[in-house]
Design an enzyme around this catalytic site. Structure first.
Site: not given
Ligand code: XMP
Length: 513
Positions: A54, A81-82, A169, A171, A223-225, A227-228, A369
């Protein structure tokens, strides 16, 4: 789901990456914000806790703390970390505030065997640090299990209480063996693997059916990407003809983008209801004279919603708007679940108006992604759509620095097409995360033919990344760079200088605005 990993979010930009890495290892993860009473955490019946990083200092008054009652539940805990500093502070160890924090790579040495290091190759390894405070004295009963050259206590644990902590980290992509270290924690915690992408797809489809029952319609912003497209396929599987996809030409698309995407989608999904709307004038007229990146993003976000609302009114009563929002869009736009910092308003999150005339469906909101690509493959989405590079919703508006004028868009479209063609020709399309041109607002002097030129600069941005949270500039072959430069200067009127962007994220971002 009982027996899963519960991540307590203290506001790190990387919290969702912990969830992603947890899922990649086959374990279900859930994130809850820090600062709740103990009951909501324990009522989920987790099998283990991870305390995230954090931005605050645990020593500061008012910073988020760890309730000792949560530790008293006796669950296995990993503090990152935090989260490590909080464990130390809560159990009466000592922290100190440093003048200079430690950010970026560090070399980690194991001081002692730990279950977290099981099966790791011997020797030192690289870790990624991002902290201001440090643990000076671990709490009683804790052993120091790792250090770096500047940080004597970089990892500590109390195996009897199943409490583990690391200052780096695990991750992030740049920590070597990070996934293995997390996996070792899950094994030590005695968890059983309980997550698969096919299960996620089925569960999401059922959720969408429940949410839209019995016969509500959904407008999906396309959007053509990737994700959509994946979001639309999930919705089509869930509600079939009650889905209406709208592709908006906002005048900020790349060369031939509308035609290419429409063709690819029509070919793969002939039964999908897809409408293309020409709204270039709406967007470009509102952007006239605007130079501030956040203002551009907000204008575009609002204009999208207006266009969607207009289309929805034509299509009949539509209650829901579906978007392919991903986790990085969420975390960088707002602070959804913890005290994280706002970086930029991704148009489909922070750019949305407050009084949205739709309820939102965002089936990919928790994913990254690369996970979406795995999900898309699982759903049978063709590679042609699945491997398109990400393209931001605000489009070329955030790649023309300064005012977005039609002539600038024309120049940028041509330069950008050259970049994409050459990356494809060099066989690097799948190797790099994104490849594009940015048009700068300054002008510089050149000599073309026998005359003086005074033209614009195109910056080329090509990055490698796994999840867009961190990115590195791609080490393109010199020949590719030379070809890019000479083609742009020769083929794109108005540009007389080409530069290559060699900034990493962080501290830069992938897009320039
Ligand atoms: P940054 O520039 O924040 O970008 O490093 C991270 C990734 O997100 C994309 N991006 C967006 N995508 N709407 C989107 O759908 C947006 O407003 C937006 N802004 C950035 C960017 O292209 C990169 O892949």
């Amino acid at each position: 789901m009982a027996g899963h990993v519960l991540i307590v979010d203290y506001g790190s930009q990387f919290t969702q990456l912990i969830a992603r890495k947890t899922r990649a290892a086959g374990y279900y993860a859930e994130i809850l914000p820090a600062g709740l009473p103990v009951e909501p955490y324990l009522s989920r019946k987790p099998g283990a806790l991870i305390l995230s990083g954090g931005p605050a200092s645990a020593l500061e008054e008012g910073s988020p703390k760890l309730d000792p009652a949560l530790l008293a539940a006796g669950l296995p805990v990993l503090g990152i970390c935090y989260g490590m500093q909080l464990l130390a502070l809560t159990l009466n160890g000592k922290l100190s505030r440093e003048d200079h924090g430690e950010y970026g790579p560090a070399v980690f040495s194991r001081e002692k065997q730990s279950p977290l290091w099981d099966d790791l190759p011997t020797g030192e390894f690289q870790v990624w640090m991002s902290h201001g405070d440090r643990v000076m004295v671990p709490p009683e009963g804790f052993a120091i299990t790792g250090s770096t050259e500047t940080l004597p206590t970089a990892a500590m644990e109390c195996p009897e209480k199943r409490l583990y902590a690391i200052q780096f980290h695990p991750e992030v992509h740049h920590t070597a063996y990070g996934e293995k270290i997390l996996l070792n924690f899950f094994k030590t915690a005695g968890l059983s693997p309980n997550w698969r992408m096919s299960g996620f797809a089925q569960e999401t489809i059922e959720n969408i059916r429940r949410q839209t029952a019995p016969d509500k319609h959904v407008l999906c912003a396309l959007s053509g990407g990737v994700d959509s497209a994946v979001a639309a396929v999930l919705l089509a599987k869930a509600i079939g003809p009650r889905l209406h996809c709208v592709f908006v030409d906002n005048g900020l698309l790349r060369l031939n983008e509308l035609q290419e995407v429409q063709q690819a989608l029509k070919k793969a999904y002939p039964e999908m209801d897809i409408v293309a709307v020409d709204a270039a004038n709406v967007f470009l007229s509102r952007l006239a004279g605007v130079t501030d990146p956040e203002e551009k993003r907000k204008i575009i976000g609002h204009a999208f919603i207006e266009v969607f609302a207009r289309e929805a009114a034509k299509l009949g009563p539509i209650e829901f708007l579906a978007q392919g929002t991903l986790y990085p869009d969420v975390i960088e736009s707002i602070s959804p679940q913890g005290p994280s910092a706002m970086i930029k308003s991704h148009h489909n999150v922070g750019g949305l108006p407050k009084n949205l005339p739709f309820a939102l469906i965002e089936p990919l909101r928790d994913l990254f992604k690369d996970e979406v690509r795995v999900l898309g493959a699982e759903l049978g989405v063709p590679d042609e759509l699945l491997w398109r590079h990400p393209f931001p919703g605000p489009g070329l508006a955030i790649r023309v620095i300064g005012e977005v004028e039609p002539e600038s868009l024309e120049i940028l479209r041509k330069a950008d097409a050259v970049v994409r063609q050459e990356i494809e020709a060099a066989g690097l399309q799948r190797e790099v995360w994104q490849a594009f041109a940015v048009l700068l607002s300054n002008k510089s002097v050149g000599v073309m033919g026998d005359g003086r030129s005074y033209g614009r600069t195109a910056a080329i941005r090509v990055v490698t990344s796994v999840d867009a949270m961190t990115a590195d500039w791609a080490r393109l072959p010199y020949e590719t760079l030379a070809k890019l430069s000479s083609r742009i200067i020769n083929e794109v009127p108005g540009v007389n200088r080409v530069v290559y962007d060699i900034s990493t994220k962080p501290p830069s971002t992938i897009e320039w605005e």
